[in-house]
Design an enzyme around this catalytic site. Structure first.
Site, mmCIF file in Angstrom:
data_model
loop_
_atom_site.group_PDB
_atom_site.id
_atom_site.type_symbol
_atom_site.label_atom_id
_atom_site.label_comp_id
_atom_site.label_asym_id
_atom_site.label_seq_id
_atom_site.Cartn_x
_atom_site.Cartn_y
_atom_site.Cartn_z
ATOM 1 N N LYS A 1 0.834 -1.203 0.000
ATOM 2 C CA LYS A 1 0.000 0.000 0.000
ATOM 3 C C LYS A 1 0.873 1.259 0.000
ATOM 4 C CE LYS A 1 -3.740 -2.564 2.122
ATOM 5 N NZ LYS A 1 -4.381 -3.041 3.363
ATOM 6 N N GLN B 1 -4.492 -1.392 9.787
ATOM 7 C CA GLN B 1 -4.302 -2.747 9.255
ATOM 8 C C GLN B 1 -4.779 -3.783 10.269
ATOM 9 O OE1 GLN B 1 -3.045 -3.420 6.037
ATOM 10 N NE2 GLN B 1 -3.778 -5.471 6.536
ATOM 11 N N ASP C 1 -10.515 2.462 3.765
ATOM 12 C CA ASP C 1 -10.201 1.037 3.599
ATOM 13 C C ASP C 1 -11.343 0.174 4.085
ATOM 14 O OD1 ASP C 1 -8.620 -1.168 2.996
ATOM 15 O OD2 ASP C 1 -7.885 -1.314 5.045
#
Ligand code: NAP
Length: 306
Positions: free
Chosen positions: A52, A96, A119
């Site tokens: 990313k 994450q 995200d």
């Protein structure tokens, strides 16, 4: 012969279209900014984050990695998210997953300001999606629509069947297909006679998580198949069953000791479909591209340029 829908090609197109938008934002004051929060030292997460960050660098998007220790508490991580929410130069925040067990993951994801939740799928953005209001879209589903549109596969008026009803893929892709005027059926593990329902599809989306589950029996001739599944098969007997002993595929298996398989049978789809996304190289490459697209769009909205 079925037409391959090449996700790498679509990803490259999207990235080349994003570049001038990033440059325009930079020329107006600052480039878009993405903050990535990576807790602890999970090797798989580290690889995802690296990809990313690299995608940001390729496009000129500012990226900032925060790496708190695995011992972090929910309250400490909430404080980090709140600081990022308040930052003017950060347009997207990516936490994450997975987070360590002592951290309340739901609380953390809900704490991200919805316009910056580029995200994961914040409930506010689910509402925006349903109401067709601006806001970050779920990356993988948005990528699926990009593939269909860029390959000029008609959606309006078509029968679409989505197998899988997860918040991250099944539900949002069904909603996006509906907005494109498909007639959409959503299936799941309790759907009776799944093969018959799938055979009604002109567009069949598989988001199940079961290697090669959708065989020829689930496909009508000429269907467009979007295979979201990413299943790593490391059992030789299963690999042989799926690939029917194909020497080429088995050689790939021998080399790595495993092979990546979608939810759709990789040989049957070639026989029955008019077009399909392969695994790997189909839907997968789009997810990070759409994360970048969400970040750029978020920056444009915040700068008032769109
Ligand atoms: P998930 O949350 O586990 O959802 C799976 C869905 O499949 C559920 O709705 C489940 O039904 C349904 N299902 C399971 N077994 C079934 C069966 N035998 N018949 C009919 N439906 C069945 O999975 P997900 O997060 O949506 O991910 C799905 C797949 O896509 C996984 O392989 C994942 O790795 C992959 N994926 C890929 C990308 C990418 O970038 N390429 C991104 C996200 C996910 P119930 O609801 O009834 O349990």
């Amino acid at each position: 012969m079925a037409h391959i829908l090449d996700g790498n090609r679509v990803r490259d197109e999207i990235k080349s279209e994003l570049k001038p938008r990033v440059e325009a934002l930079a020329a107006k004051g600052r480039p878009p900014g993405l903050a990535v929060v990576l807790v602890g030292n999970n090797p798989a997460s580290e690889i995802y984050v690296r990809h990313k960050v690299k995608a940001c660098q390729d496009l000129g998007i500012y990226s900032e990695s925060l790496t708190p220790p695995a011992s972090i508490t929910t309250e400490e991580l909430l404080a980090i998210v709140e600081q990022l929410n308040a930052r003017h130069d950060i347009d997207g925040i990516l936490v994450q997953l997975p987070l360590p067990p002592q951290v309340d993951t739901k609380r953390i994801l809900l704490a991200v300001a919805p316009p910056k939740a580029v995200d994961r799928f914040h409930p506010c953005n689910v509402g925006n999606l349903v109401a067709q209001l601006p806001g970050p879209r779920a990356c993988t589903p948005a990528g699926i629509i990009e593939i269909l549109k860029r390959y000029k596969i008609p959606i309006a008026g078509k029968r679409a069947v989505v197998v899988g009803r997860s918040d991250i893929v099944g539900k949002p892709v069904a909603m996006l297909l509906l907005h494109e005027h498909a007639t959409v059926t959503i299936c799941h593990s309790k759907t009776p006679d799944l093969p018959a329902v799938c055979r009604e599809a002109e567009i069949l989306v598989a988001a199940i998580g079961r290697a090669a589950m959708l065989t020829a029996d689930y496909m009508s001739s000429g269907v467009t198949v979007i295979d979201v599944g990413t299943n790593r098969v490391d059992d030789r007997a299963e690999a042989e069953r799926i690939f029917r002993g194909s020497p080429e595929k088995m050689a790939a298996f021998e080399k790595r000791g495993n092979v990546l398989v979608g939810d759709v049978h990789p040989l049957d789809v070639v026989e029955k479909a008019a077009a399909y996304t392969p695994v790997p190289g189909g839907v997968g490459p789009l997810t990070i591209a759409m994360l970048m697209a969400n970040t750029v769009a978020s920056a444009e909205r915040r700068a008032g340029t769109c």
